[in-house]
Design a protein around this motif. Structure first.
Motif, PDB file in Angstrom:
ATOM      1  N   PRO A  88       0.841  -1.205   0.000  1.00 41.11           N
ATOM      2  CA  PRO A  88       0.000   0.000   0.000  1.00 41.11           C
ATOM      3  C   PRO A  88       0.878   1.258   0.000  1.00 41.11           C
ATOM      4  O   PRO A  88       1.994   1.239   0.526  1.00 41.11           O
ATOM      5  N   TYR A  89       0.350   2.348  -0.601  1.00 46.03           N
ATOM      6  CA  TYR A  89       1.158   3.563  -0.701  1.00 46.03           C
ATOM      7  C   TYR A  89       0.278   4.803  -0.772  1.00 46.03           C
ATOM      8  O   TYR A  89      -0.900   4.739  -1.099  1.00 46.03           O
ATOM      9  N   ALA A  90       0.901   5.938  -0.484  1.00 42.84           N
ATOM     10  CA  ALA A  90       0.329   7.263  -0.739  1.00 42.84           C
ATOM     11  C   ALA A  90       1.239   7.913  -1.779  1.00 42.84           C
ATOM     12  O   ALA A  90       2.460   7.822  -1.690  1.00 42.84           O
ATOM     13  N   ARG A  91       0.642   8.555  -2.765  1.00 36.51           N
ATOM     14  CA  ARG A  91       1.410   9.158  -3.863  1.00 36.51           C
ATOM     15  C   ARG A  91       1.239  10.671  -3.844  1.00 36.51           C
ATOM     16  O   ARG A  91       0.131  11.175  -3.803  1.00 36.51           O
ATOM     17  N   TYR A  92       2.371  11.384  -3.900  1.00 42.76           N
ATOM     18  CA  TYR A  92       2.353  12.833  -4.023  1.00 42.76           C
ATOM     19  C   TYR A  92       2.978  13.199  -5.368  1.00 42.76           C
ATOM     20  O   TYR A  92       4.129  12.853  -5.648  1.00 42.76           O
ATOM     21  N   THR A  93       2.220  13.894  -6.206  1.00 41.84           N
ATOM     22  CA  THR A  93       2.712  14.345  -7.502  1.00 41.84           C
ATOM     23  C   THR A  93       3.163  15.794  -7.351  1.00 41.84           C
ATOM     24  O   THR A  93       2.368  16.673  -7.046  1.00 41.84           O
ATOM     25  N   PHE A  94       4.458  16.026  -7.538  1.00 40.00           N
ATOM     26  CA  PHE A  94       5.012  17.360  -7.281  1.00 40.00           C
ATOM     27  C   PHE A  94       5.353  18.132  -8.549  1.00 40.00           C
ATOM     28  O   PHE A  94       5.653  19.318  -8.480  1.00 40.00           O
ATOM     29  N   LEU A  95       5.283  17.502  -9.712  1.00 38.66           N
ATOM     30  CA  LEU A  95       5.555  18.199 -10.964  1.00 38.66           C
ATOM     31  C   LEU A  95       4.510  17.761 -11.990  1.00 38.66           C
ATOM     32  O   LEU A  95       4.384  16.578 -12.282  1.00 38.66           O
ATOM     33  N   HIS A  96       3.746  18.740 -12.492  1.00 36.16           N
ATOM     34  CA  HIS A  96       2.674  18.467 -13.450  1.00 36.16           C
ATOM     35  C   HIS A  96       2.985  19.136 -14.779  1.00 36.16           C
ATOM     36  O   HIS A  96       3.473  20.254 -14.814  1.00 36.16           O
ATOM     37  N   SER A  97       2.684  18.452 -15.863  1.00 36.52           N
ATOM     38  CA  SER A  97       2.693  19.062 -17.187  1.00 36.52           C
ATOM     39  C   SER A  97       1.563  18.424 -17.986  1.00 36.52           C
ATOM     40  O   SER A  97       0.859  17.550 -17.484  1.00 36.52           O
TER      41      SER A  97
END
Length: 178
Positions: A88-97
């Motif tokens: 199991p994990y939590a995902r943080y997206t820090f760079l979007h394009s």
């Protein structure tokens, strides 16, 4: 009835994704017959917003118990074993394009080598997502954190901390985004 209506509303606007990883390779045992290793690791997750998601990867594989110091003294080291794992994990997206997202998964993992050993891990796995309409191609590269492997029945246990960026720590997967 209100609970059912709330669940339908949440699911209708859900950012659910399903997919996973599949892998296969041949292992040369130096004179013995080559053996095939494989993994089937489905994954399901939920995007809370553009930055945060949570999910779980689970599955089965056939592979070698890794060499972690004293574990090489076990008679079971080096033999191919069936495994089960859950991560199991939590995902943080820090760079979007428009086409690419860069993220980091933080979580823990458990892997059981049938009848031989248990492996626990806690750490971070950086990754990149290539967005293609309803599909996404996902790549994870490396691991930073803690990992412990223990042979069953009072066997040796080893723990390691650190950054692992070798070629054996790259995964590729495909997601379908609902």
């Amino acid at each position: 009835m209100t609970l059912v209506a709330a669940m339908i509303a949440v699911c209708a606007s859900a950012q659910v994704y399903v997919g996973g990883n599949v892998g296969i390779a041949s292992v040369d045992n130096g004179g013995d017959d080559d053996e095939t290793v494989f993994s089937i690791l489905p994954e399901v997750g939920y995007k809370f917003n553009d930055d945060w998601a949570a999910g779980v990867m689970f599955g089965w594989s056939k592979g070698n118990l890794q060499s972690n110091g004293d574990l090489t003294t076990s008679d079971d080291y080096g033999k191919l074993r069936g495994t089960f794992q859950i991560n199991p994990y939590a995902r943080y997206t820090f760079l979007h394009s428009k086409l690419i997202n860069v993220f980091c998964d933080g979580g823990f993992g458990y892997k059981h080598y049938n009848g031989v050993a248990n492996e626990w891990s806690v750490g971070l796995r950086p990754g990149v997502e290539l967005k293609l309409d309803k599909f996404s191609l996902i790549a994870h590269v490396g691991f930073i954190g803690w990992e412990q492997t223990k042979i069953i029945d009072d066997g040796p246990k080893t723990s390691k901390w650190g950054l692992d960026l070798d070629g054996n720590n790259i995964t590729l997967g495909v997601y379908y985004n609902f």
